[in-house]
Structures are given as C-alpha cells and as structure tokens.
Write a protein that holds these residues in place. Sequence first.
Motif, mmCIF file in Angstrom:
data_model
loop_
_atom_site.group_PDB
_atom_site.id
_atom_site.type_symbol
_atom_site.label_atom_id
_atom_site.label_comp_id
_atom_site.label_asym_id
_atom_site.label_seq_id
_atom_site.Cartn_x
_atom_site.Cartn_y
_atom_site.Cartn_z
ATOM 1 N N ASN A 109 0.846 -1.204 0.000
ATOM 2 C CA ASN A 109 0.000 0.000 0.000
ATOM 3 C C ASN A 109 0.873 1.243 0.000
ATOM 4 O OD1 ASN A 109 -2.947 -1.082 0.601
ATOM 5 N ND2 ASN A 109 -1.518 -2.218 1.906
ATOM 6 N N PRO A 110 1.480 1.571 -1.128
ATOM 7 C CA PRO A 110 2.391 2.714 -1.176
ATOM 8 C C PRO A 110 1.741 4.033 -0.795
ATOM 9 C CG PRO A 110 1.962 1.868 -3.385
ATOM 10 C CD PRO A 110 1.414 0.874 -2.424
ATOM 11 N N VAL A 111 0.406 4.112 -0.842
ATOM 12 C CA VAL A 111 -0.258 5.358 -0.441
ATOM 13 C C VAL A 111 -0.046 5.641 1.043
ATOM 14 C CG1 VAL A 111 -2.002 5.266 -2.247
ATOM 15 C CG2 VAL A 111 -2.451 4.184 -0.039
ATOM 16 N N LEU A 112 0.365 4.637 1.807
ATOM 17 C CA LEU A 112 0.638 4.836 3.219
ATOM 18 C C LEU A 112 1.888 5.670 3.446
ATOM 19 C CD1 LEU A 112 -0.182 1.269 4.606
ATOM 20 C CD2 LEU A 112 -1.588 3.331 4.755
ATOM 21 N N PHE A 113 2.723 5.784 2.428
ATOM 22 C CA PHE A 113 3.929 6.610 2.547
ATOM 23 C C PHE A 113 3.591 8.051 2.166
ATOM 24 C CE2 PHE A 113 7.124 3.594 3.567
ATOM 25 C CZ PHE A 113 6.780 2.399 2.957
ATOM 26 N N ARG A 114 3.985 8.977 3.011
ATOM 27 C CA ARG A 114 3.690 10.378 2.745
ATOM 28 C C ARG A 114 4.768 11.050 1.910
ATOM 29 N NH1 ARG A 114 2.427 13.876 7.846
ATOM 30 N NH2 ARG A 114 4.571 13.359 8.419
ATOM 31 N N SER A 115 5.995 10.670 2.126
ATOM 32 C CA SER A 115 7.088 11.387 1.486
ATOM 33 C C SER A 115 7.796 10.503 0.474
ATOM 34 C CB SER A 115 8.085 11.854 2.543
ATOM 35 O OG SER A 115 7.439 12.682 3.481
ATOM 36 N N TRP A 116 8.117 11.108 -0.658
ATOM 37 C CA TRP A 116 8.768 10.388 -1.746
ATOM 38 C C TRP A 116 9.942 11.208 -2.277
ATOM 39 C CZ3 TRP A 116 7.179 5.599 -3.653
ATOM 40 C CH2 TRP A 116 5.989 5.099 -3.098
ATOM 41 N N GLY A 117 10.967 10.481 -2.716
ATOM 42 C CA GLY A 117 12.069 11.130 -3.397
ATOM 43 C C GLY A 117 11.717 11.398 -4.854
ATOM 44 N N GLN A 118 12.632 12.057 -5.534
ATOM 45 C CA GLN A 118 12.387 12.436 -6.919
ATOM 46 C C GLN A 118 12.734 11.315 -7.898
ATOM 47 O OE1 GLN A 118 15.005 13.208 -5.208
ATOM 48 N NE2 GLN A 118 16.801 13.047 -6.535
ATOM 49 N N GLY A 119 13.402 10.280 -7.409
ATOM 50 C CA GLY A 119 13.752 9.139 -8.236
ATOM 51 C C GLY A 119 15.173 9.225 -8.766
ATOM 52 N N ILE A 120 15.771 8.074 -8.954
ATOM 53 C CA ILE A 120 17.122 8.020 -9.499
ATOM 54 C C ILE A 120 17.225 6.827 -10.435
ATOM 55 C CG2 ILE A 120 18.083 6.645 -7.591
ATOM 56 C CD1 ILE A 120 20.592 8.524 -7.851
ATOM 57 N N GLN A 121 17.913 7.040 -11.550
ATOM 58 C CA GLN A 121 17.997 5.999 -12.580
ATOM 59 C C GLN A 121 19.048 4.961 -12.219
ATOM 60 O OE1 GLN A 121 16.126 5.754 -15.603
ATOM 61 N NE2 GLN A 121 17.084 3.723 -15.604
ATOM 62 N N VAL A 122 18.672 3.708 -12.390
ATOM 63 C CA VAL A 122 19.606 2.591 -12.304
ATOM 64 C C VAL A 122 19.521 1.842 -13.628
ATOM 65 C CG1 VAL A 122 20.089 0.372 -11.214
ATOM 66 C CG2 VAL A 122 19.460 2.350 -9.810
ATOM 67 N N THR A 123 20.652 1.702 -14.283
ATOM 68 C CA THR A 123 20.708 1.006 -15.565
ATOM 69 C C THR A 123 21.734 -0.112 -15.472
ATOM 70 O OG1 THR A 123 20.138 3.032 -16.765
ATOM 71 C CG2 THR A 123 21.071 1.220 -18.046
ATOM 72 N N VAL A 124 21.291 -1.318 -15.776
ATOM 73 C CA VAL A 124 22.178 -2.480 -15.746
ATOM 74 C C VAL A 124 22.333 -2.967 -17.180
ATOM 75 C CG1 VAL A 124 22.635 -4.729 -14.750
ATOM 76 C CG2 VAL A 124 21.267 -3.055 -13.475
ATOM 77 N N SER A 125 23.522 -2.815 -17.693
ATOM 78 C CA SER A 125 23.755 -3.149 -19.097
ATOM 79 C C SER A 125 25.232 -3.407 -19.324
ATOM 80 C CB SER A 125 23.290 -2.007 -19.999
ATOM 81 O OG SER A 125 23.591 -2.267 -21.355
ATOM 82 N N SER A 126 25.508 -4.319 -20.252
ATOM 83 C CA SER A 126 26.896 -4.572 -20.631
ATOM 84 C C SER A 126 27.294 -3.715 -21.825
ATOM 85 C CB SER A 126 27.092 -6.057 -20.940
ATOM 86 O OG SER A 126 26.174 -6.477 -21.930
#
Length: 126
Positions: A109-126
């Motif tokens: 239930n992610p709506v239970l969280f009030r505060s969120w970050g802006q997000g960060i990219q993770v890329t896994v690639s060779s």
Amino acid sequence: QVHLVESGGGLVQPGGTLRLSCIDSRSEIFGNAIGWFRQDPGLDREAVSCQGDNDPWYRDSVKGRFIISKNNAENTTYLEMNDLQPEDSAVYYCAAGPLNGDSQLMCSNPVLFRSWGQGIQVTVSS
C-alpha cells in the motif's frame, strides 16, 4: 517540497553492485517505515523492499540480492543492490513515513507513505 533525495544510481554491468542512499531533511525516516520502489517507463510502479516494525519485506526477484537498511541518526535509508541484472533497470524511488507497521503491508500500500524522493535511474547493461 521534496525532502527525500536519492543518490548512488547510475550505469553498472550485470553482476555489479550499487548502493542507493536516500537522505531525509525532515527526519521523517526516524521511527517510521521506509520503502524503495521502482518504475520502468510504461510499466506500473512496483515495490522493491520495505522496512516497517518487523522483518524487511523484499519482492521475490530481489531476495538474497538486495538489502534495505536505515540509519536513524543520519536520517538516511539505503538499498544495497548486489548481482544486478538488466531487469533491475528502472527509476528507483525512496519513500518514508509517517506511519510504521508491517513491512509487507507498507509495500503493498504505497499510499501509506507520505514522502517520496524524486527518483534516481539505475541502468544495468553490458
């Protein structure tokens, strides 16, 4: 105003390791549930791991590879990601507070969280 700020993302080869950090300028991490979620473009956001008032919850695909933790004194939560695979590529978001409770319930239930970050990219690639 966003007060959770993620860092530590980037490009890594398959099998590599990244450690995401999320620092909270309002101390909402302290004593409250924390969570990490991720989202690929065009897909729904999915829960990766949450830490409430019991054992952490992890989605099956990351069990044994990812570790969630937090440092209350530093108002920081972490997601250590080991043996990363291309399917782990996504934008990762941290979340916090204002409640605490069952870890799986919080992730369901992610709506239970009030505060969120802006997000960060993770890329896994060779």
